[in-house]
Motif scaffolding. Structure first.
Motif, PDB file in Angstrom:
ATOM      1  N   VAL A  21     104.597   0.121 -27.433  1.00 42.76           N
ATOM      2  CA  VAL A  21     104.753   1.099 -26.869  1.00 42.76           C
ATOM      3  C   VAL A  21     106.284   1.133 -26.772  1.00 42.76           C
ATOM      4  O   VAL A  21     106.729  -0.055 -26.992  1.00 42.76           O
ATOM      5  CB  VAL A  21     104.261   0.568 -25.078  1.00 42.76           C
ATOM      6  CG1 VAL A  21     104.784   1.382 -23.920  1.00 42.76           C
ATOM      7  CG2 VAL A  21     103.256   0.743 -25.119  1.00 42.76           C
ATOM      8  N   ILE A  22     106.988   2.259 -27.009  1.00 45.46           N
ATOM      9  CA  ILE A  22     108.256   2.269 -26.622  1.00 45.46           C
ATOM     10  C   ILE A  22     108.638   2.646 -25.809  1.00 45.46           C
ATOM     11  O   ILE A  22     108.793   3.558 -25.418  1.00 45.46           O
ATOM     12  CB  ILE A  22     108.485   3.273 -27.976  1.00 45.46           C
ATOM     13  CG1 ILE A  22     108.036   2.656 -29.386  1.00 45.46           C
ATOM     14  CG2 ILE A  22     110.140   3.335 -28.156  1.00 45.46           C
ATOM     15  CD1 ILE A  22     107.902   4.018 -30.588  1.00 45.46           C
ATOM     16  N   ARG A  23     109.128   1.641 -25.237  1.00 47.54           N
ATOM     17  CA  ARG A  23     110.427   1.793 -23.555  1.00 47.54           C
ATOM     18  C   ARG A  23     111.346   3.222 -23.372  1.00 47.54           C
ATOM     19  O   ARG A  23     111.775   3.509 -24.857  1.00 47.54           O
ATOM     20  CB  ARG A  23     110.875   0.891 -22.955  1.00 47.54           C
ATOM     21  CG  ARG A  23     110.355   0.212 -21.542  1.00 47.54           C
ATOM     22  CD  ARG A  23     111.356  -0.721 -21.482  1.00 47.54           C
ATOM     23  NE  ARG A  23     111.780  -0.697 -20.534  1.00 47.54           N
ATOM     24  CZ  ARG A  23     112.948  -1.671 -20.131  1.00 47.54           C
ATOM     25  NH1 ARG A  23     113.118  -2.317 -20.907  1.00 47.54           N
ATOM     26  NH2 ARG A  23     113.393  -0.687 -19.263  1.00 47.54           N
ATOM     27  N   GLU A  24     110.708   4.027 -22.709  1.00 46.21           N
ATOM     28  CA  GLU A  24     111.908   5.168 -22.855  1.00 46.21           C
ATOM     29  C   GLU A  24     111.213   6.487 -24.338  1.00 46.21           C
ATOM     30  O   GLU A  24     112.032   7.796 -24.049  1.00 46.21           O
ATOM     31  CB  GLU A  24     113.231   5.187 -22.755  1.00 46.21           C
ATOM     32  CG  GLU A  24     113.581   3.749 -21.166  1.00 46.21           C
ATOM     33  CD  GLU A  24     113.735   4.933 -20.290  1.00 46.21           C
ATOM     34  OE1 GLU A  24     114.104   6.165 -20.045  1.00 46.21           O
ATOM     35  OE2 GLU A  24     113.145   4.101 -19.078  1.00 46.21           O
ATOM     36  N   GLY A  25     110.430   5.986 -24.088  1.00 45.82           N
ATOM     37  CA  GLY A  25     109.931   7.174 -25.955  1.00 45.82           C
ATOM     38  C   GLY A  25     109.965   8.165 -25.023  1.00 45.82           C
ATOM     39  O   GLY A  25     109.024   9.208 -26.287  1.00 45.82           O
ATOM     40  N   GLY A  26     108.508   8.359 -24.247  1.00 45.75           N
ATOM     41  CA  GLY A  26     108.521   9.387 -23.544  1.00 45.75           C
ATOM     42  C   GLY A  26     107.204  10.598 -24.571  1.00 45.75           C
ATOM     43  O   GLY A  26     106.474   9.083 -25.160  1.00 45.75           O
ATOM     44  N   VAL A  27     106.850  11.392 -24.891  1.00 50.84           N
ATOM     45  CA  VAL A  27     106.073  12.018 -25.658  1.00 50.84           C
ATOM     46  C   VAL A  27     106.279  12.185 -26.701  1.00 50.84           C
ATOM     47  O   VAL A  27     107.434  12.823 -27.056  1.00 50.84           O
ATOM     48  CB  VAL A  27     104.906  13.195 -24.790  1.00 50.84           C
ATOM     49  CG1 VAL A  27     103.767  13.875 -25.677  1.00 50.84           C
ATOM     50  CG2 VAL A  27     104.705  13.184 -23.442  1.00 50.84           C
ATOM     51  N   PRO A  28     105.194  12.495 -27.854  1.00 51.73           N
ATOM     52  CA  PRO A  28     105.914  12.378 -29.172  1.00 51.73           C
ATOM     53  C   PRO A  28     106.231  13.825 -28.975  1.00 51.73           C
ATOM     54  O   PRO A  28     105.777  14.720 -28.658  1.00 51.73           O
ATOM     55  CB  PRO A  28     104.814  11.799 -30.439  1.00 51.73           C
ATOM     56  CG  PRO A  28     104.314  10.981 -29.439  1.00 51.73           C
ATOM     57  CD  PRO A  28     104.103  10.876 -27.979  1.00 51.73           C
ATOM     58  N   ARG A  29     107.227  14.473 -29.935  1.00 55.31           N
ATOM     59  CA  ARG A  29     107.538  15.721 -29.801  1.00 55.31           C
ATOM     60  C   ARG A  29     107.020  16.777 -30.878  1.00 55.31           C
ATOM     61  O   ARG A  29     106.757  16.362 -32.145  1.00 55.31           O
ATOM     62  CB  ARG A  29     109.445  16.440 -30.014  1.00 55.31           C
ATOM     63  CG  ARG A  29     110.170  15.858 -29.393  1.00 55.31           C
ATOM     64  CD  ARG A  29     111.355  15.820 -28.785  1.00 55.31           C
ATOM     65  NE  ARG A  29     111.922  16.003 -28.042  1.00 55.31           N
ATOM     66  CZ  ARG A  29     113.131  15.713 -27.761  1.00 55.31           C
ATOM     67  NH1 ARG A  29     114.265  16.087 -29.025  1.00 55.31           N
ATOM     68  NH2 ARG A  29     114.242  15.667 -27.029  1.00 55.31           N
ATOM     69  N   SER A  30     106.576  18.049 -30.356  1.00 56.74           N
ATOM     70  CA  SER A  30     105.776  18.955 -31.825  1.00 56.74           C
ATOM     71  C   SER A  30     106.672  19.130 -32.696  1.00 56.74           C
ATOM     72  O   SER A  30     107.799  19.491 -32.773  1.00 56.74           O
ATOM     73  CB  SER A  30     105.110  19.429 -30.906  1.00 56.74           C
ATOM     74  OG  SER A  30     105.446  20.470 -30.497  1.00 56.74           O
ATOM     75  N   GLU A  31     106.256  20.200 -33.542  1.00 52.06           N
ATOM     76  CA  GLU A  31     106.641  20.467 -34.591  1.00 52.06           C
ATOM     77  C   GLU A  31     107.464  21.823 -34.157  1.00 52.06           C
ATOM     78  O   GLU A  31     106.803  22.649 -32.960  1.00 52.06           O
ATOM     79  CB  GLU A  31     106.515  20.409 -36.128  1.00 52.06           C
ATOM     80  CG  GLU A  31     105.516  19.625 -36.536  1.00 52.06           C
ATOM     81  CD  GLU A  31     106.743  18.630 -37.583  1.00 52.06           C
ATOM     82  OE1 GLU A  31     107.986  18.895 -37.698  1.00 52.06           O
ATOM     83  OE2 GLU A  31     106.580  17.470 -37.216  1.00 52.06           O
TER      84      GLU A  31
END
Length: 117
Positions: free
Chosen positions: A94-104
């Motif tokens: 889990v990456i802190r403050e990572g949020g949701v991976p952005r889409s293309e």
């Protein structure tokens, strides 16, 4: 002829950035094995450096605004989730403050078209 030998760290001798001595200490304190070779922390430091370089290279390509010099946790998260091998390595992380991976970008443009209709 007295040669003034400067002490050189194991990281400098090995040509890696990660601290070989600290990794060796953690391997010994972690009780992973009865004995730890002197080559083991050097190899581990080199592997860690290679993985970090790969993650940063991928995150740099995933960065939205090319003008900014800063990588945010979301860039790293997106890079690790989009790359198959990195995703396998970091699947339980889990990456802190990572949020949701952005889409293309093309997925974003499709989303914008749907909202206009």
């Amino acid at each position: 002829m007295a040669f003034d030998k400067k002490s050189k760290s194991r990281s400098a001798r090995a040509g890696v950035i990660f601290p070989v001595g600290r990794i060796h200490r953690h391997l010994k304190e972690g009780r992973y094995a009865d004995r730890i070779s002197s080559d083991a922390p050097v190899y581990m430091a080199a592997v860690l450096q290679q993985v970090v370089e790969e993650v940063f290279k991928e995150a740099e390509t995933r960065k939205d605004n090319k003008a900014t010099k800063r990588l945010v946790p979301n860039n790293i998260l997106t890079a690790t989730r989009k790359d198959k091998e990195l995703n396998d390595i970091f699947k339980d992380i889990v990456i802190r403050e990572g949020g949701v991976p952005r889409s293309e970008k093309k997925e974003k443009s499709e989303k914008g078209k749907k909202s206009q209709e």
